[in-house]
Write an enzyme that holds these catalytic residues in place. Sequence first.
Site, PDB file in Angstrom:
ATOM      1  N   MET A  32      46.547  24.568  83.115  1.00  0.00           N
ATOM      2  CA  MET A  32      45.726  24.539  84.612  1.00  0.00           C
ATOM      3  C   MET A  32      46.654  23.889  85.747  1.00  0.00           C
ATOM      4  SD  MET A  32      41.729  23.953  83.900  1.00  0.00           S
ATOM      5  CE  MET A  32      41.700  22.036  83.489  1.00  0.00           C
TER       6      MET A  32
ATOM      7  N   TYR B 160      49.574  21.768  87.698  1.00  0.00           N
ATOM      8  CA  TYR B 160      49.857  20.323  88.173  1.00  0.00           C
ATOM      9  C   TYR B 160      50.616  19.652  86.728  1.00  0.00           C
ATOM     10  CZ  TYR B 160      49.519  16.121  90.920  1.00  0.00           C
ATOM     11  OH  TYR B 160      49.933  15.195  92.036  1.00  0.00           O
ATOM     12  N   LEU B 161      51.612  20.201  86.286  1.00  0.00           N
ATOM     13  CA  LEU B 161      52.443  19.911  85.321  1.00  0.00           C
ATOM     14  C   LEU B 161      53.083  18.496  84.856  1.00  0.00           C
ATOM     15  CD1 LEU B 161      54.692  23.372  84.727  1.00  0.00           C
ATOM     16  CD2 LEU B 161      52.365  22.829  83.972  1.00  0.00           C
TER      17      LEU B 161
ATOM     18  N   HIS C 188      52.982  18.559  79.466  1.00  0.00           N
ATOM     19  CA  HIS C 188      53.182  20.159  79.558  1.00  0.00           C
ATOM     20  C   HIS C 188      54.444  20.245  79.391  1.00  0.00           C
ATOM     21  CE1 HIS C 188      49.551  19.403  82.541  1.00  0.00           C
ATOM     22  NE2 HIS C 188      49.048  20.299  81.491  1.00  0.00           N
TER      23      HIS C 188
ATOM     24  N   GLN D 133      35.241  26.568  83.089  1.00  0.00           N
ATOM     25  CA  GLN D 133      35.272  25.115  82.171  1.00  0.00           C
ATOM     26  C   GLN D 133      34.785  23.953  82.671  1.00  0.00           C
ATOM     27  OE1 GLN D 133      39.426  25.546  80.958  1.00  0.00           O
ATOM     28  NE2 GLN D 133      39.582  23.605  80.834  1.00  0.00           N
TER      29      GLN D 133
ATOM     30  N   LYS E 193      46.094  15.502  72.820  1.00  0.00           N
ATOM     31  CA  LYS E 193      45.331  14.609  73.553  1.00  0.00           C
ATOM     32  C   LYS E 193      43.941  14.889  73.716  1.00  0.00           C
ATOM     33  CE  LYS E 193      45.468  14.087  78.081  1.00  0.00           C
ATOM     34  NZ  LYS E 193      44.084  14.405  78.359  1.00  0.00           N
ATOM     35  N   ASP E 194      43.991  16.351  73.978  1.00  0.00           N
ATOM     36  CA  ASP E 194      42.576  17.108  73.920  1.00  0.00           C
ATOM     37  C   ASP E 194      42.202  17.597  72.447  1.00  0.00           C
ATOM     38  OD1 ASP E 194      41.822  17.926  76.956  1.00  0.00           O
ATOM     39  OD2 ASP E 194      44.147  17.694  76.654  1.00  0.00           O
TER      40      ASP E 194
ATOM     41  N   GLN F  28      39.347  20.182  71.911  1.00  0.00           N
ATOM     42  CA  GLN F  28      39.906  21.186  72.432  1.00  0.00           C
ATOM     43  C   GLN F  28      40.639  22.108  71.382  1.00  0.00           C
ATOM     44  OE1 GLN F  28      41.110  22.584  76.563  1.00  0.00           O
ATOM     45  NE2 GLN F  28      43.047  22.115  75.623  1.00  0.00           N
TER      46      GLN F  28
ATOM     47  N   ARG G 195      44.922  14.084  85.563  1.00  0.00           N
ATOM     48  CA  ARG G 195      43.582  13.491  86.209  1.00  0.00           C
ATOM     49  C   ARG G 195      44.112  11.870  86.467  1.00  0.00           C
ATOM     50  NH1 ARG G 195      40.039  17.226  83.209  1.00  0.00           N
ATOM     51  NH2 ARG G 195      38.838  18.278  84.496  1.00  0.00           N
TER      52      ARG G 195
HETATM   53  O1  PAF Z   1      43.930  22.028  78.362  1.00  0.00           O
HETATM   54  C1  PAF Z   1      43.972  22.757  79.263  1.00  0.00           C
HETATM   55  O2  PAF Z   1      44.647  22.589  80.214  1.00  0.00           O
HETATM   56  C2  PAF Z   1      42.875  23.814  79.509  1.00  0.00           C
HETATM   57  O3  PAF Z   1      41.451  23.468  78.758  1.00  0.00           O
HETATM   58  C3  PAF Z   1      43.258  25.173  79.155  1.00  0.00           C
HETATM   59  C4  PAF Z   1      43.709  25.130  77.675  1.00  0.00           C
HETATM   60  C5  PAF Z   1      44.700  25.442  79.628  1.00  0.00           C
HETATM   61  C6  PAF Z   1      42.191  26.203  79.306  1.00  0.00           C
HETATM   62  O4  PAF Z   1      42.038  26.360  80.751  1.00  0.00           O
END
Ligand code: PAF
Length: 285
Positions: A30, A32-33, A37, A61, A149-150, A153, A187
């Site tokens: 999303m 803001y690397l 990332h 989301q 970290k996620d 997900q 964040r």
């Molecule tokens: O982890 C994220 O940045 C987001 O949830 C993703 C996987 C790019 C989906 O929008």
Amino acid sequence: METIRQVHMMQGRCEELRRRGKRIAFVPTMGYLHEGHLSLLREGRRRGDVLALSIFVNPIQFGAGEDFANYPRNLQRDKELAVAVGTDLLFLPEKEALYPGGFATHVEVSGLTEDLCGRSRPGHFRGVTTVVCKLFNIIHPHVALFGCKDFQQLAVIRRMARDLDMDIQVLGMPIVREADGLAMSSRNVYLAPQERVQALALIDSLRLARRLTVAGETAAAVIIDAVQQRILREPAARIDYVRICHQDTLREMDSITADSVLLLAVYVGTTRLIDNHILGEEIDP
Ligand code: PAF
């Protein structure tokens, strides 16, 4: 780096690359690397002939009252960083390109998504799996890289890819931390200076859990209690959840095994932070 905004253009470009035998590595973001990332992009660079990055702040989301409108954005900087790590293709769709009028199809993984972050963010994972499924259909990568970290997900996306027979290797990469141990997250910019200090309760509590496990503690309840007490020493901290789960099924565990993961979600001020640690592993740095 080639920037593409249209779905059909990106699809065509990726199809052509695959036809020419190129291996495509893909990092969805999303924007803001940060260094987390970039670690995914560097690994993708090693694993693919072509490195594709998507930047899209996915509205579906985010729940009502969440930070979609304020989510940090800095496209110029993101582009510079993406070029510096050797990104070949940047997919930068507009909302209307991914969700045209009449859009009505969603992808939902049941079982793994109702609890943990899914409980406090209803609909969040449905939004994530829908957009990631679309991005996979557009780019059709050989390998896609996500941060650990996620943790939930990653488990959900792996299950989606398996259940829907997507011929894509889903790779989870280690958490990247600041020098003082705070897990990198876009964040983190929301944290006021005092909150930034108090946010270290997360890594501190993970380290405490690790020490208890190494010392032979196997009761999840004892570890969870110690973790909660550590976090609640910080006046700005409010616990969303502290749980010990099986790393594949995300089912709660009473006793620690090599498959146990400690998962945290904690509000520091108004910022919701997540972190985790597989209890049998070392914590770095
Ligand atoms: O982890 C994220 O940045 C987001 O949830 C993703 C996987 C790019 C989906 O929008």
